[in-house]
Motif scaffolding. Structure first.
Motif, mmCIF file in Angstrom:
data_model
loop_
_atom_site.group_PDB
_atom_site.id
_atom_site.type_symbol
_atom_site.label_atom_id
_atom_site.label_comp_id
_atom_site.label_asym_id
_atom_site.label_seq_id
_atom_site.Cartn_x
_atom_site.Cartn_y
_atom_site.Cartn_z
ATOM 1 N N VAL A 1 0.832 -1.207 0.000
ATOM 2 C CA VAL A 1 0.000 0.000 0.000
ATOM 3 C C VAL A 1 0.874 1.268 0.000
ATOM 4 O O VAL A 1 0.537 2.265 -0.638
ATOM 5 N N LEU A 2 2.018 1.206 0.655
ATOM 6 C CA LEU A 2 2.934 2.350 0.640
ATOM 7 C C LEU A 2 3.568 2.533 -0.738
ATOM 8 O O LEU A 2 3.758 3.669 -1.193
ATOM 9 N N VAL A 3 3.866 1.439 -1.420
ATOM 10 C CA VAL A 3 4.396 1.536 -2.786
ATOM 11 C C VAL A 3 3.342 2.141 -3.709
ATOM 12 O O VAL A 3 3.644 3.010 -4.535
ATOM 13 N N LEU A 4 2.110 1.707 -3.556
ATOM 14 C CA LEU A 4 1.019 2.274 -4.352
ATOM 15 C C LEU A 4 0.881 3.773 -4.085
ATOM 16 O O LEU A 4 0.724 4.573 -5.015
ATOM 17 N N TYR A 5 0.965 4.159 -2.835
ATOM 18 C CA TYR A 5 0.882 5.566 -2.434
ATOM 19 C C TYR A 5 2.030 6.372 -3.052
ATOM 20 O O TYR A 5 1.819 7.435 -3.634
ATOM 21 N N ALA A 6 3.252 5.861 -2.963
ATOM 22 C CA ALA A 6 4.417 6.553 -3.526
ATOM 23 C C ALA A 6 4.351 6.590 -5.051
ATOM 24 O O ALA A 6 4.747 7.580 -5.674
ATOM 25 N N THR A 7 3.841 5.526 -5.665
ATOM 26 C CA THR A 7 3.697 5.490 -7.122
ATOM 27 C C THR A 7 2.733 6.562 -7.592
ATOM 28 O O THR A 7 2.938 7.189 -8.642
ATOM 29 N N ASN A 8 1.707 6.802 -6.824
ATOM 30 C CA ASN A 8 0.752 7.850 -7.159
ATOM 31 C C ASN A 8 1.432 9.221 -7.196
ATOM 32 O O ASN A 8 1.084 10.077 -8.006
ATOM 33 N N LEU B 1 4.988 9.663 -7.545
ATOM 34 C CA LEU B 1 6.148 9.656 -8.436
ATOM 35 C C LEU B 1 5.834 9.246 -9.874
ATOM 36 O O LEU B 1 6.623 9.515 -10.780
ATOM 37 N N LYS B 2 4.745 8.525 -10.066
ATOM 38 C CA LYS B 2 4.375 7.998 -11.393
ATOM 39 C C LYS B 2 5.437 7.039 -11.929
ATOM 40 O O LYS B 2 5.630 6.931 -13.133
ATOM 41 N N ASP B 3 6.133 6.366 -11.026
ATOM 42 C CA ASP B 3 7.193 5.425 -11.405
ATOM 43 C C ASP B 3 7.271 4.359 -10.310
ATOM 44 O O ASP B 3 7.673 4.645 -9.181
ATOM 45 N N VAL B 4 6.895 3.138 -10.662
ATOM 46 C CA VAL B 4 6.823 2.061 -9.676
ATOM 47 C C VAL B 4 8.201 1.743 -9.092
ATOM 48 O O VAL B 4 8.332 1.552 -7.878
ATOM 49 N N ASP B 5 9.224 1.700 -9.948
ATOM 50 C CA ASP B 5 10.565 1.363 -9.458
ATOM 51 C C ASP B 5 11.081 2.410 -8.481
ATOM 52 O O ASP B 5 11.658 2.079 -7.449
ATOM 53 N N ALA B 6 10.875 3.680 -8.811
ATOM 54 C CA ALA B 6 11.295 4.750 -7.902
ATOM 55 C C ALA B 6 10.504 4.673 -6.601
ATOM 56 O O ALA B 6 11.051 4.885 -5.517
ATOM 57 N N ALA B 7 9.221 4.349 -6.704
ATOM 58 C CA ALA B 7 8.379 4.214 -5.512
ATOM 59 C C ALA B 7 8.876 3.074 -4.631
ATOM 60 O O ALA B 7 8.936 3.209 -3.398
ATOM 61 N N VAL C 1 6.877 8.368 3.850
ATOM 62 C CA VAL C 1 6.930 8.000 2.424
ATOM 63 C C VAL C 1 6.524 9.188 1.550
ATOM 64 O O VAL C 1 7.156 9.444 0.520
ATOM 65 N N LYS C 2 5.512 9.909 1.963
ATOM 66 C CA LYS C 2 5.082 11.083 1.184
ATOM 67 C C LYS C 2 6.223 12.092 1.061
ATOM 68 O O LYS C 2 6.531 12.572 -0.037
ATOM 69 N N ASN C 3 6.864 12.407 2.176
ATOM 70 C CA ASN C 3 7.961 13.375 2.145
ATOM 71 C C ASN C 3 9.141 12.874 1.322
ATOM 72 O O ASN C 3 9.732 13.630 0.546
ATOM 73 N N ALA C 4 9.476 11.602 1.455
ATOM 74 C CA ALA C 4 10.586 11.035 0.691
ATOM 75 C C ALA C 4 10.268 11.038 -0.802
ATOM 76 O O ALA C 4 11.138 11.339 -1.632
ATOM 77 N N ALA C 5 9.037 10.722 -1.160
ATOM 78 C CA ALA C 5 8.635 10.717 -2.574
ATOM 79 C C ALA C 5 8.680 12.136 -3.149
ATOM 80 O O ALA C 5 9.151 12.346 -4.272
#
Length: 191
Positions: free
Chosen positions: A29-36, A38-44, A76-80
């Motif tokens: 769920v955190l990866v999904l949140y970060a992907t939203n 960053l728009k990049d799954v690997d970076a997330a 995660v939000k701040n890091a993204a």
């Protein structure tokens, strides 16, 4: 008592299994949140993994009384957002440098020699280091992809890439090293 509070209590008691549980329950769920963001799954994936490592290595949960899940989402939000700002700055610097470089029309014979020197220098890297360098720079693979394919940690990929770049910077003239970096412009090399 909520699940996140149970995990937080177990973490404070030093139960390593609690961190594994926390990771498995919140990772996706955190990866999904970060992907939203960053728009990049690997970076997330990288951002979320770094956040989990930061929380574990620095025992950041020790100062929390509750809300471990909320804290992780905030972290995660701040890091993204920092990753997003950093990549935009890198792109802007690159575009500025590209605009300042003279336009090259046709490759001259002596330029071919420079490319030969460049590849000869790359071939001087130790085999594993060269392989990691080529996978990231020439093939455009993400750090996590390389780590998974070679069955090594992502930190090993980063370390070996940084050592490769340091070696190339030392061996090549500054201008040729700049050419190397511009050749692989589309690859995100993280410094």
């Amino acid at each position: 008592m909520k699940r996140a509070e149970e995990i937080l209590a177990a973490l404070k008691n030093g139960e390593e299994k609690a961190f594994k549980t926390f990771f498995s329950e919140y990772h996706d769920v955190l990866v999904l949140y970060a992907t939203n963001i960053l728009k990049d799954v690997d970076a997330a994936e990288d951002v979320v993994q770094d956040c989990f490592m930061n929380v574990w290595e620095n025992s950041l949960y020790d100062n929390l009384s509750n809300g471990l899940d909320k804290y992780m989402f905030h972290l995660v939000k701040n890091a993204a957002l920092n990753e997003l700002r950093g990549s935009k700055r890198r792109e802007a610097r690159h575009e500025k440098m590209m605009a300042e470089m003279p336009v090259v029309e046709m490759m001259k014979e002596d330029e071919q020699t420079e490319i030969d020197i460049l590849y000869t220098t790359i071939n001087q890297l130790p085999p594993e280091r060269r392989r990691i360098f080529m996978m990231v720079c020439a093939e455009g693979k993400k750090y996590q992809e390389v780590a998974d394919q070679l069955q090594i940690s992502i930190n090993t990929v980063r370390t070996q890439l940084m050592r490769s770049l340091k070696f190339l910077r030392e061996k090549l003239k500054e201008q040729m090293f700049s050419i190397l970096l511009f050749c692989w412009k589309k690859v995100k090399i993280r410094f």
